[in-house]
Scaffold this motif. Structure first.
Motif, mmCIF file in Angstrom:
data_model
loop_
_atom_site.group_PDB
_atom_site.id
_atom_site.type_symbol
_atom_site.label_atom_id
_atom_site.label_comp_id
_atom_site.label_asym_id
_atom_site.label_seq_id
_atom_site.Cartn_x
_atom_site.Cartn_y
_atom_site.Cartn_z
ATOM 1 N N VAL A 129 0.835 -1.203 0.000
ATOM 2 C CA VAL A 129 0.000 0.000 0.000
ATOM 3 C C VAL A 129 0.869 1.252 0.000
ATOM 4 O O VAL A 129 0.611 2.219 -0.739
ATOM 5 C CB VAL A 129 -0.949 -0.009 1.217
ATOM 6 N N PHE A 130 1.922 1.251 0.809
ATOM 7 C CA PHE A 130 2.842 2.391 0.836
ATOM 8 C C PHE A 130 3.512 2.582 -0.525
ATOM 9 O O PHE A 130 3.657 3.709 -1.015
ATOM 10 C CB PHE A 130 3.901 2.172 1.920
ATOM 11 N N CYS A 131 3.910 1.469 -1.164
ATOM 12 C CA CYS A 131 4.569 1.539 -2.468
ATOM 13 C C CYS A 131 3.646 2.182 -3.499
ATOM 14 O O CYS A 131 4.050 3.091 -4.239
ATOM 15 C CB CYS A 131 4.981 0.135 -2.909
ATOM 16 N N LYS A 132 2.396 1.732 -3.553
ATOM 17 C CA LYS A 132 1.446 2.256 -4.539
ATOM 18 C C LYS A 132 1.114 3.727 -4.266
ATOM 19 O O LYS A 132 1.032 4.546 -5.193
ATOM 20 C CB LYS A 132 0.187 1.406 -4.540
ATOM 21 N N THR A 133 0.924 4.067 -2.990
ATOM 22 C CA THR A 133 0.616 5.464 -2.643
ATOM 23 C C THR A 133 1.783 6.379 -2.986
ATOM 24 O O THR A 133 1.598 7.467 -3.560
ATOM 25 C CB THR A 133 0.288 5.572 -1.145
ATOM 26 N N PHE A 134 2.979 5.946 -2.672
ATOM 27 C CA PHE A 134 4.169 6.735 -2.959
ATOM 28 C C PHE A 134 4.343 6.916 -4.464
ATOM 29 O O PHE A 134 4.671 8.006 -4.946
ATOM 30 C CB PHE A 134 5.394 6.048 -2.353
ATOM 31 N N ARG A 135 4.112 5.837 -5.235
ATOM 32 C CA ARG A 135 4.240 5.917 -6.691
ATOM 33 C C ARG A 135 3.229 6.896 -7.281
ATOM 34 O O ARG A 135 3.575 7.729 -8.129
ATOM 35 C CB ARG A 135 4.034 4.534 -7.321
ATOM 36 N N GLU A 136 1.982 6.810 -6.839
ATOM 37 C CA GLU A 136 0.943 7.689 -7.370
ATOM 38 C C GLU A 136 1.222 9.151 -7.043
ATOM 39 O O GLU A 136 1.090 10.033 -7.905
ATOM 40 C CB GLU A 136 -0.413 7.259 -6.813
ATOM 41 N N ASN A 137 1.630 9.426 -5.807
ATOM 42 C CA ASN A 137 1.922 10.811 -5.411
ATOM 43 C C ASN A 137 3.133 11.349 -6.157
ATOM 44 O O ASN A 137 3.149 12.513 -6.593
ATOM 45 C CB ASN A 137 2.152 10.892 -3.901
ATOM 46 N N LEU A 138 4.156 10.519 -6.308
ATOM 47 C CA LEU A 138 5.365 10.955 -7.002
ATOM 48 C C LEU A 138 5.084 11.170 -8.489
ATOM 49 O O LEU A 138 5.617 12.098 -9.104
ATOM 50 C CB LEU A 138 6.474 9.917 -6.804
ATOM 51 N N THR A 139 4.249 10.308 -9.074
ATOM 52 C CA THR A 139 3.882 10.469 -10.475
ATOM 53 C C THR A 139 3.156 11.784 -10.708
ATOM 54 O O THR A 139 3.432 12.519 -11.668
ATOM 55 C CB THR A 139 2.987 9.296 -10.931
ATOM 56 N N THR A 140 2.224 12.102 -9.810
ATOM 57 C CA THR A 140 1.480 13.352 -9.923
ATOM 58 C C THR A 140 2.396 14.558 -9.757
ATOM 59 O O THR A 140 2.289 15.554 -10.497
ATOM 60 C CB THR A 140 0.356 13.402 -8.875
ATOM 61 N N ALA A 141 3.323 14.489 -8.808
ATOM 62 C CA ALA A 141 4.189 15.624 -8.521
ATOM 63 C C ALA A 141 5.191 15.890 -9.635
ATOM 64 O O ALA A 141 5.546 17.041 -9.908
ATOM 65 C CB ALA A 141 4.926 15.389 -7.207
ATOM 66 N N LEU A 142 5.661 14.818 -10.317
ATOM 67 C CA LEU A 142 6.735 14.973 -11.304
ATOM 68 C C LEU A 142 6.246 14.842 -12.746
ATOM 69 O O LEU A 142 7.059 14.793 -13.666
ATOM 70 C CB LEU A 142 7.832 13.938 -11.047
ATOM 71 N N GLU A 143 4.938 14.830 -12.952
ATOM 72 C CA GLU A 143 4.413 14.728 -14.301
ATOM 73 C C GLU A 143 4.836 15.928 -15.143
ATOM 74 O O GLU A 143 4.760 17.076 -14.698
ATOM 75 C CB GLU A 143 2.878 14.638 -14.267
ATOM 76 N N ASP A 144 5.306 15.660 -16.368
ATOM 77 C CA ASP A 144 5.799 16.678 -17.301
ATOM 78 C C ASP A 144 7.067 17.367 -16.806
ATOM 79 O O ASP A 144 7.441 18.425 -17.327
ATOM 80 C CB ASP A 144 4.726 17.747 -17.583
ATOM 81 N N ILE A 145 7.696 16.803 -15.803
ATOM 82 C CA ILE A 145 8.949 17.370 -15.291
ATOM 83 C C ILE A 145 10.111 16.423 -15.575
ATOM 84 O O ILE A 145 11.129 16.823 -16.135
ATOM 85 C CB ILE A 145 8.850 17.645 -13.772
ATOM 86 N N MET A 146 9.950 15.182 -15.194
ATOM 87 C CA MET A 146 11.031 14.213 -15.388
ATOM 88 C C MET A 146 10.882 13.555 -16.764
ATOM 89 O O MET A 146 9.805 13.068 -17.102
ATOM 90 C CB MET A 146 11.012 13.144 -14.295
ATOM 91 N N PRO A 147 11.928 13.518 -17.569
ATOM 92 C CA PRO A 147 11.845 12.898 -18.901
ATOM 93 C C PRO A 147 11.726 11.384 -18.802
ATOM 94 O O PRO A 147 12.095 10.781 -17.794
ATOM 95 C CB PRO A 147 13.157 13.314 -19.570
ATOM 96 N N GLU A 148 11.212 10.817 -19.864
ATOM 97 C CA GLU A 148 11.036 9.369 -19.920
ATOM 98 C C GLU A 148 12.381 8.677 -20.106
ATOM 99 O O GLU A 148 13.236 9.152 -20.855
ATOM 100 C CB GLU A 148 10.110 9.023 -21.079
ATOM 101 N N ALA A 149 12.583 7.570 -19.419
ATOM 102 C CA ALA A 149 13.813 6.783 -19.540
ATOM 103 C C ALA A 149 13.427 5.333 -19.762
ATOM 104 O O ALA A 149 12.911 4.683 -18.864
ATOM 105 C CB ALA A 149 14.681 6.933 -18.297
ATOM 106 N N ARG A 150 13.645 4.821 -20.962
ATOM 107 C CA ARG A 150 13.248 3.466 -21.290
ATOM 108 C C ARG A 150 14.354 2.452 -21.004
ATOM 109 O O ARG A 150 14.078 1.297 -20.740
ATOM 110 C CB ARG A 150 12.872 3.373 -22.779
ATOM 111 N N GLY A 151 15.598 2.869 -21.062
ATOM 112 C CA GLY A 151 16.677 1.912 -20.968
ATOM 113 C C GLY A 151 16.907 1.243 -22.315
ATOM 114 O O GLY A 151 16.103 1.369 -23.239
ATOM 115 N N GLY A 152 17.980 0.539 -22.438
ATOM 116 C CA GLY A 152 18.298 -0.148 -23.698
ATOM 117 C C GLY A 152 18.321 -1.642 -23.488
ATOM 118 O O GLY A 152 19.361 -2.219 -23.152
ATOM 119 N N THR A 153 17.173 -2.286 -23.654
ATOM 120 C CA THR A 153 17.063 -3.720 -23.398
ATOM 121 C C THR A 153 17.958 -4.513 -24.342
ATOM 122 O O THR A 153 17.976 -4.278 -25.544
ATOM 123 C CB THR A 153 15.606 -4.179 -23.554
#
Length: 253
Positions: A94-118
């Protein structure tokens, strides 16, 4: 697949990795790390909990069945002690999901996408012998998050397709590594491929494997012996010719 709303540049945060170092031991000047890895994301698998020793998986927790499974059968006797109680695991999730959702909302359109090179590589588990059963290993590295669809093909035809949901390993750089296996009996005229689709990415990464026509050791040994014998005969004839030529020169003198 990751839903469209996770197509924002913030998708890197759709998987949250919490690493809890538990133990570091010094043995023969090598430091080892026992860690517990919890992640959550909108795509499949939506959550995961691993017990790692360095970069080797020891245990995996199944959130649907609330059970623990060991990577090696020898560890089954300790499965009940691998993770804390189900209540603690649920609260951490529950903490993981809440933290992810809040962080996603706070950093939306701020942090660039990083896909990695599989990266995908295919190799055999044992030395290659044509007509002898073997196992192909598809090694997938630099995966983040670990949502994979793995398809094995033989001469272009689908042999198997699976959604990898637990056979992955957490690496020290916060990426994941996964493996897939295929039992085969190789022949010279066959081509195998491992096709990997990473969740949230529209690409398909393909790695091919074909027999490399190994020369049997007894054939190579016989060929080298024959070559050595032929060279010996040639040098013997050349030496005999020089000896005859030397005698003729002495007679002319």
């Amino acid at each position: 697949m990751i839903p469209p709303d996770c197509g924002q540049p913030i998708r890197i945060l759709c998987a949250l990795l919490l690493v809890f170092p538990l133990l570091a031991v010094q043995a023969q000047q090598d430091t080892h790390l026992l860690s517990q890895v919890l992640f959550c994301q909108p795509s499949e698998p939506s959550s995961g909990l691993l017990k790692m020793f360095d970069e080797d998986q020891m245990f995996h927790y199944n959130f649907e069945e609330h059970s623990t499974s060991a990577w090696l059968s020898d560890f089954n006797q300790w499965s009940g002690q691998a993770f804390p109680s189900a209540e603690n695991i649920s609260s951490d999730l529950v903490f993981c999901k809440t933290f992810r959702e809040n962080l996603t909302t706070a950093l939306e359109d701020i942090m660039p996408e990083a896909r990695g090179g599989t990266h995908v590589a295919v190799f055999t588990a044992h030395p290659l012998h044509i007509g002898v059963s073997n196992t192909l290993i598809c090694a997938i590295s630099d995966v983040y998050p670990p949502a994979l669809t793995i398809t094995w093909r033989k001469d272009g035809k689908v042999l198997s397709r699976e959604l990898n949901s637990y056979r992955y390993f957490s690496l020290n750089d916060l990426s994941f590594q996964a493996f897939s296996y295929l039992n085969i009996t190789p022949n010279y005229d066959e081509t195998y491929s491992c096709d990997v689709q990473v969740g949230g990415d529209h690409r398909t990464i393909v790695s091919y494997w074909v027999p490399d026509f190994p020369v049997p050791s007894d054939v190579l040994e016989n060929a080298l012996c024959g070559l050595g014998f032929a060279l010996g005969v040639v040098f013997l004839l050349v030496g005999f010719m020089f000896l005859c030529l030397s005698k003729k020169l002495h007679q002319l003198e």
